[in-house]
Design a protein around this motif. Sequence first.
Motif, PDB file in Angstrom:
ATOM      1  N   ALA A 273       0.892  -1.166   0.000  1.00  0.00           N
ATOM      2  CA  ALA A 273       0.000   0.000   0.000  1.00  0.00           C
ATOM      3  C   ALA A 273       0.925   1.208   0.000  1.00  0.00           C
ATOM      4  O   ALA A 273       1.691   1.397   0.949  1.00  0.00           O
ATOM      5  N   TYR A 274       0.890   1.990  -1.062  1.00  0.00           N
ATOM      6  CA  TYR A 274       1.879   3.070  -1.253  1.00  0.00           C
ATOM      7  C   TYR A 274       1.136   4.400  -1.345  1.00  0.00           C
ATOM      8  O   TYR A 274       0.186   4.545  -2.115  1.00  0.00           O
ATOM      9  N   PHE A 275       1.590   5.376  -0.546  1.00  0.00           N
ATOM     10  CA  PHE A 275       0.889   6.663  -0.481  1.00  0.00           C
ATOM     11  C   PHE A 275       1.853   7.833  -0.593  1.00  0.00           C
ATOM     12  O   PHE A 275       3.023   7.733  -0.222  1.00  0.00           O
ATOM     13  N   GLU A 276       1.326   8.914  -1.106  1.00  0.00           N
ATOM     14  CA  GLU A 276       2.015  10.194  -0.939  1.00  0.00           C
ATOM     15  C   GLU A 276       1.253  10.969   0.134  1.00  0.00           C
ATOM     16  O   GLU A 276       0.028  11.064   0.092  1.00  0.00           O
ATOM     17  N   LEU A 277       2.010  11.506   1.080  1.00  0.00           N
ATOM     18  CA  LEU A 277       1.410  12.328   2.140  1.00  0.00           C
ATOM     19  C   LEU A 277       1.880  13.755   1.950  1.00  0.00           C
ATOM     20  O   LEU A 277       3.084  14.017   1.938  1.00  0.00           O
ATOM     21  N   ASP A 278       0.935  14.663   1.763  1.00  0.00           N
ATOM     22  CA  ASP A 278       1.266  16.080   1.592  1.00  0.00           C
ATOM     23  C   ASP A 278       0.775  16.874   2.788  1.00  0.00           C
ATOM     24  O   ASP A 278      -0.388  16.756   3.176  1.00  0.00           O
ATOM     25  N   LEU A 279       1.666  17.661   3.363  1.00  0.00           N
ATOM     26  CA  LEU A 279       1.303  18.577   4.446  1.00  0.00           C
ATOM     27  C   LEU A 279       1.425  20.006   3.948  1.00  0.00           C
ATOM     28  O   LEU A 279       2.402  20.349   3.282  1.00  0.00           O
ATOM     29  N   ILE A 280       0.461  20.828   4.292  1.00  0.00           N
ATOM     30  CA  ILE A 280       0.509  22.237   3.906  1.00  0.00           C
ATOM     31  C   ILE A 280       0.324  23.100   5.144  1.00  0.00           C
ATOM     32  O   ILE A 280      -0.653  22.940   5.885  1.00  0.00           O
ATOM     33  N   GLY A 281       1.281  23.984   5.383  1.00  0.00           N
ATOM     34  CA  GLY A 281       1.192  24.920   6.497  1.00  0.00           C
ATOM     35  C   GLY A 281       0.860  26.308   5.984  1.00  0.00           C
ATOM     36  O   GLY A 281      -0.208  26.530   5.414  1.00  0.00           O
TER      37      GLY A 281
END
Lengths: 341, 341
Positions: A79-87
């Motif tokens: 199970a492969y994901f991209e995790l994006d965080l935005i501040g």
Amino acid sequence: MKGQVLASIYAVESVLAQGNLPVNIKFLIEGEEEVGSPNLTPFIEAHKDLLDCDVAINPDASMIAADIPTITYGLRGLAYFELDLIGPPTDLHSGLFGGIIHNPAQVLCDLISGMHDSQGRVTLPNFYRNVIPLADEERQELNRLQLNQTYYKIQSGAPTLWGEQGFTEIERISARPTLEVNGIFSGYIGSGSKTVIPSRAMAKISMRLVPDQDPQEVQEQLEEYLRIYAPKSVSWKVIPMAGGPACITNIHHPAVKAASKALESVWRKKPVYKREGGSIPVVADMKKILGADSVLVGFSLPDDHIHGPNEKLHLPTWYKGIDAFIHLLYNLPEEIKGTKK
Amino acid sequence: MKGQVLASIYAVESVLAQGNLPVNIKFLIEGEEEVGSPNLTPFIEAHKDLLDCDVAINPDASMIAADIPTITYGLRGLAYFELDLIGPPTDLHSGLFGGIIHNPAQVLCDLISGMHDSQGRVTLPNFYRNVIPLADEERQELNRLQLNQTYYKIQSGAPTLWGEQGFTEIERISARPTLEVNGIFSGYIGSGSKTVIPSRAMAKISMRLVPDQDPQEVQEQLEEYLRIYAPKSVSWKVIPMAGGPACITNIHHPAVKAASKALESVWRKKPVYKREGGSIPVVADMKKILGADSVLVGFSLPDDHIHGPNEKLHLPTWYKGIDAFIHLLYNLPEEIKGTKK
């Protein structure tokens, strides 16, 4: 393609043939495995008749060592994901804003750091809920291979090993689920210095799954983890990139026997059976859609550096593998005949 | 250059001139500030006579708002490092090795995450040892500016603020030291997925310093932290990239009075005095090598996005700034004369 020219060529036996080969072969070749095979499952579903077969031969597997013929009977899922965080909406000057902004790169590190506990276990909520415990018999069989710390240190080059406590290296690498950070990026990464507080941070995170974990459930577990632990100072997004369940093939299948005899003919010793840490989603598809078991026999070696720089192929082993596949094709009719109704 | 054309132009008064200007001016212009000014200090040391002066005018400073003329009397220092972690000698396949390798990206996240405690304090050993506590009088003066959460939320665009507990926003941003992650990189960061365990991980980490922290001591604190907390599964290297101590200028200096009157003439209100979070190492050099105080009056605004995309300059403020500098030059002789022996 995992270092093998044949990695996605599937040889399929259907009925005894009249020509030189003792079986009919259908080739199924695809080149999208490393991008998640977006077209393969729909293609198999749309061409069930064309692909109808008794067994799939899948050489996308590896050997334990050049002198140990190997049959793989278990594969981990992925199970492969991209995790994006935005501040903050833009990068900010770290002098003018340092001290009041929750830096998304730091938040990403906090979140990733929290994904393992001090025992090396994955902390996503319910991550182990559906994991089938390893039976004592299987643990004994896996550990009989004697793939110890020294072996894996040499294969990986890592100065020291690490992982989930309570399990041996071979168990952790093949029969236990893991969570890996495949990539992280935030802010300024060129040469020299730039005093920014990044606006965003990104990670590629993937889990290797074992029966009966489900990639979709794992995505929900990751999202639940973020709902609990991500601070209000960032917004986040999880983008699924690739996935497939783990699978275990039946080692008593007649084609596995044919493969075992073929390997023994070439290497002059009985093969070992192993579970592999990698993932081949098409194995599950072949079973589910076509009802076909897969025999996983391949000839890459642990020091091939697959997916890394200086990837290689050991030619003497490769030529032996060709011989073994010829034996396999000629062994198949008898083994399958013995079990046909 | 912090968004200002004049950012590194220093106007220097020496004696009353005979021409149109009431003071002599020496210009010192350098364009390497953003790469740590490697040649500036040696140049000043080698040209003490040429640069001899009564005071340095340094416009590399910002205003609190377009209608609040501002004199900066304190600057934070900077210590900027690249941190490199090395685990296995090459990237490894996360399926074949996931479960036994201590992933350097994960180790980097653990280390960075541990650099702040739950109170938002920096955890490097002895980081606060030499920090001069904020005097009650100075805290009152800083907080009189009424730069509250709402103000900084608007300036930064961040959904919520964060930082060291026990201090207000203006205190944290100008008079307290910080540690920021300016960039992180490891493994695969392109589009799609690649199932690697990275061999390396890198971070750009910088600290904003206050009196009496020393950039060299901070490097030793970072290295001590790594000696204590970095696991044996990785080797690490700290590369210093830029640095300079914090400085406080004397607000009773006659040139500061001249600047104060100049700003009042143009904006029709008395200026406020603030400490700034950014770093200008040349201010400390001018004092140490030439014995010259610096007057920090500049005209960038908090929403200029300096060091970020869409950096801008507010032209009406800029033109007022030009007027103010003309007043400043004409105010200088009288103020300085009054204090000359």
